[in-house]
Scaffold this motif. Structure first.
Motif, PDB file in Angstrom:
ATOM      1  N   ARG A 235      26.996 -10.922  40.182  1.00 49.22           N
ATOM      2  CA  ARG A 235      26.322 -11.148  41.461  1.00 49.22           C
ATOM      3  C   ARG A 235      26.597 -10.048  42.482  1.00 49.22           C
ATOM      4  N   MET A 236      27.390  -9.074  42.114  1.00 51.04           N
ATOM      5  CA  MET A 236      27.735  -8.016  43.063  1.00 51.04           C
ATOM      6  C   MET A 236      26.516  -7.210  43.496  1.00 51.04           C
ATOM      7  N   SER A 237      25.518  -7.112  42.624  1.00 47.90           N
ATOM      8  CA  SER A 237      24.332  -6.296  42.931  1.00 47.90           C
ATOM      9  C   SER A 237      23.364  -7.007  43.876  1.00 47.90           C
ATOM     10  N   GLU A 238      23.604  -8.273  44.170  1.00 48.95           N
ATOM     11  CA  GLU A 238      22.684  -9.038  45.013  1.00 48.95           C
ATOM     12  C   GLU A 238      22.703  -8.583  46.470  1.00 48.95           C
ATOM     13  N   PHE A 239      23.741  -7.891  46.886  1.00 47.98           N
ATOM     14  CA  PHE A 239      23.920  -7.595  48.314  1.00 47.98           C
ATOM     15  C   PHE A 239      23.334  -6.224  48.643  1.00 47.98           C
ATOM     16  N   LYS A 240      22.687  -6.154  49.790  1.00 50.96           N
ATOM     17  CA  LYS A 240      21.959  -4.953  50.188  1.00 50.96           C
ATOM     18  C   LYS A 240      22.898  -3.778  50.429  1.00 50.96           C
ATOM     19  N   ASP A 241      22.424  -2.600  50.033  1.00 51.90           N
ATOM     20  CA  ASP A 241      23.228  -1.398  50.244  1.00 51.90           C
ATOM     21  C   ASP A 241      23.555  -1.194  51.717  1.00 51.90           C
ATOM     22  N   ASP A 242      22.577  -1.446  52.591  1.00 53.03           N
ATOM     23  CA  ASP A 242      22.814  -1.246  54.024  1.00 53.03           C
ATOM     24  C   ASP A 242      23.925  -2.164  54.535  1.00 53.03           C
ATOM     25  N   ASP A 243      23.962  -3.396  54.027  1.00 51.65           N
ATOM     26  CA  ASP A 243      24.999  -4.328  54.466  1.00 51.65           C
ATOM     27  C   ASP A 243      26.368  -3.901  53.954  1.00 51.65           C
ATOM     28  N   VAL A 244      26.430  -3.455  52.714  1.00 48.54           N
ATOM     29  CA  VAL A 244      27.694  -2.979  52.152  1.00 48.54           C
ATOM     30  C   VAL A 244      28.188  -1.757  52.925  1.00 48.54           C
ATOM     31  N   GLN A 245      27.261  -0.845  53.243  1.00 47.16           N
ATOM     32  CA  GLN A 245      27.644   0.346  53.997  1.00 47.16           C
ATOM     33  C   GLN A 245      28.151  -0.018  55.390  1.00 47.16           C
ATOM     34  N   GLU A 246      27.559  -1.037  55.993  1.00 46.69           N
ATOM     35  CA  GLU A 246      28.003  -1.444  57.325  1.00 46.69           C
ATOM     36  C   GLU A 246      29.407  -2.060  57.267  1.00 46.69           C
ATOM     37  N   VAL A 247      29.692  -2.878  56.245  1.00 44.60           N
ATOM     38  CA  VAL A 247      31.039  -3.411  56.096  1.00 44.60           C
ATOM     39  C   VAL A 247      32.034  -2.265  55.909  1.00 44.60           C
ATOM     40  N   LYS A 248      31.658  -1.293  55.063  1.00 39.08           N
ATOM     41  CA  LYS A 248      32.544  -0.145  54.837  1.00 39.08           C
ATOM     42  C   LYS A 248      32.791   0.616  56.139  1.00 39.08           C
ATOM     43  N   ARG A 249      31.731   0.809  56.906  1.00 39.60           N
ATOM     44  CA  ARG A 249      31.888   1.510  58.187  1.00 39.60           C
ATOM     45  C   ARG A 249      32.826   0.752  59.120  1.00 39.60           C
ATOM     46  N   LEU A 250      32.648  -0.573  59.203  1.00 40.07           N
ATOM     47  CA  LEU A 250      33.482  -1.379  60.089  1.00 40.07           C
ATOM     48  C   LEU A 250      34.949  -1.332  59.675  1.00 40.07           C
ATOM     49  N   ILE A 251      35.203  -1.260  58.379  1.00 37.43           N
ATOM     50  CA  ILE A 251      36.584  -1.190  57.901  1.00 37.43           C
ATOM     51  C   ILE A 251      37.186   0.187  58.180  1.00 37.43           C
ATOM     52  N   LEU A 252      36.508   1.223  57.719  1.00 37.35           N
ATOM     53  CA  LEU A 252      37.103   2.563  57.747  1.00 37.35           C
ATOM     54  C   LEU A 252      37.097   3.194  59.140  1.00 37.35           C
ATOM     55  N   SER A 253      36.196   2.730  60.001  1.00 35.56           N
ATOM     56  CA  SER A 253      36.184   3.253  61.371  1.00 35.56           C
ATOM     57  C   SER A 253      36.953   2.362  62.344  1.00 35.56           C
TER      58      SER A 253
END
Length: 502
Positions: A235-253
């Motif tokens: 089910r990992m592929s179900e989530f949108k790339d934009d949403d994953v990138q936003e979570v990554k941005r919120l974590i790393l920034s």
């Protein structure tokens, strides 16, 4: 009222919450209230007044968003009327019963209560209080003798009970009744529910992570489902790339993020794994998850599951490392007793100071990020234990940080049947970070760290320990009484030596 010991927010918590199903509403806990008296020999007006005033004071102790309080407005002196009230209330469920001894009662009433409780297995709290007295004043209620008489009959009928005899203005009334209500709520929230063993089994060789499911069902009425890892990872592929990138941005920034040495794909896969696991947990309405986070995730997905579990614990969805289902149960009990404010963290005890005063709680990086020490920040890292073998082939992502100092309660309900538990309170204190991962140093209260560690080694106890925020060992004692769980006393002399296997 339970006070939160943690003021920080988890990393990216709000945005992640928008990507997963919402938690289903929790049912209210139903506490019933009855009183007993007999009109023919005692002051009936005083008994009625006592019933109403005590009921109202208890109502004000119980948050209405969590409890329904079902009150019998008159004292019972007819055993058939008592049974009818209890039977009617039981149609909606009774999670706890408060018995007020407004005056003396009859054996018929007491025995009817006892036989009903024998069938319904409902926790009961017996409350009596001193009555008007003075030189030459007639005995108007005989409440203490009423409590003695009724509890003697309950004991003869093998009914468990709690009791308290003290003045209504005594602070123990509110403290003990609220504790009873919290325990009743904890037990009721687990009844008929399920937890998930994700990965279908424990990690290799971790025998103390296994539980006897039927024994757990007998104690908690908590069941289990098992799913394979592919049911999560698919089910990992179900989530949108934009949403994953936003979570990554919120974590790393995030201003508290001091370091990241994890390749982008591993960061993204960790986020997708977290979202998939949370979606499965919420869709299945599981109370908690024990997660087999190695070796398959390392070998086939090239990712460590610890960071995913940290993001999940930030959402208040209980998840335990290494498919330690007993640890997950301990975390669940902590969460319910503290109304979600305990923020339980799975740890090893990996350090004992040379003076025997401090012990270190450590694990790889699956603790909720809201537990990080204020001002110290966190690091996004590859798995430190894998790096001991080869830095290049180690997988991430993990959150590493010092844990916020403050009061804690530490316990583990022992595998495989949670028949016993060792629990102690302490303080997480300022320290350096002796080992990479999530780490904190604890000074236990009332005993030394060396005595605690010595007892663990003497008794050969499980190797995972749950650290919950706040002091609530007294709540655990009441919970253990109703569950029939034996408290293990700290018994070692604290000299870093002992004997076991007995």
């Amino acid at each position: 009222m339970i006070k939160s010991e943690i003021s920080l927010e988890g990393v990216a918590t709000d945005f992640i919450a928008s990507l997963i199903p919402a938690e289903k509403p929790r049912k209210k806990t139903r506490i019933a209230f009855v009183s007993v008296a007999i009109e023919i020999h005692f002051n009936w007006d005083l008994a009625r007044e006592t019933t109403l005033s005590v009921a109202e004071s208890i109502r004000q102790m119980l948050p209405e968003e969590q409890y329904d309080f079902i009150v019998a407005q008159e004292p019972f002196q007819d055993h058939t009327e008592l049974q009818q009230f209890l039977d009617d209330a039981a149609h909606g469920g009774i999670d706890g019963l408060v018995l007020c001894h407004s005056a003396y009662t009859t054996g018929e009433v007491a025995s009817q209560l006892g036989t009903w409780l024998s069938k319904h297995k409902t926790p009961i709290f017996s409350l009596a209080m001193p009555e008007p007295m003075g030189n030459g004043l007639n005995l108007q209620a005989n409440r203490l003798c009423s409590q003695n008489f009724v509890l003697g009959i309950l004991n003869s009928l093998d009914v468990k009970y709690q009791w308290l005899f003290c003045a209504p203005q005594d602070e123990r009334v509110e403290a003990e009744l609220q504790r009873f209500a919290r325990v009743s709520r904890t037990l009721s929230q687990l009844k008929g529910r399920k937890a998930l063993i994700a990965g279908a089994s424990r990690v290799p060789g971790f025998y103390d992570c296994e539980v006897n499911e039927l024994e757990i069902m007998k104690k908690l009425e908590l069941g289990f489902d098992r799913v394979n890892l592919i049911d999560i990872t698919s089910r990992m592929s179900e989530f949108k790339d934009d949403d994953v990138q936003e979570v990554k941005r919120l974590i790393l920034s995030h201003p508290d993020c001091k370091l990241n040495n994890v390749p982008d794909k591993q960061v993204e896969d960790t986020i997708r794994l977290a979202l998939a696991l949370m979606a499965v947990a919420r869709e299945g309405d599981y109370l908690g998850v024990s997660f087999k986070n190695w070796p398959e995730l390392f070998d086939h997905l090239n990712v460590a599951g610890d960071g995913a579990m940290a993001l999940m614990n930030d959402q208040g969805i209980i998840v335990a490392d290494e498919a330690d289902t007993g640890a997950m149960i301990t975390m669940l009990l902590f969460k319910e007793l503290r109304h979600g404010l305990s923020k339980p963290m799975l740890s090893d005890i990996s350090y004992l100071s040379s003076d025997g005063e401090r012990l270190g709680v450590w694990h790889n990086g699956s603790a909720a990020t809201c537990l990080r020490k204020q001002g110290a920040g966190f690091e996004c890292r590859k798995h430190g234990i894998l790096e001991n073998y080869d830095e290049e082939s180690a997988w991430g992502m993990l959150f590493e940080f010092l844990v916020e100092p403050g009061p804690v309660t530490i316990a583990k309900y022992q595998a495989p049947s949670i028949d016993t538990v060792l629990a102690f309170e302490g303080e997480i204190v300022e320290s350096d970070m002796k080992f990479r991962g999530t780490y904190g140093e604890v000074i236990p209260l009332g005993v030394s760290a060396a005595q605690v560690v010595g007892t663990i080694l003497d008794k050969g106890l499980d190797h995972h320990w749950i650290v919950g925020r706040g002091h609530f060992a007294e709540d655990l004692k009441v919970l253990n009484y109703w569950l029939g769980v034996e408290d293990i006393p700290v018994s070692n002399a604290g000299e870093s030596a002992g004997f076991g296997g007995q």
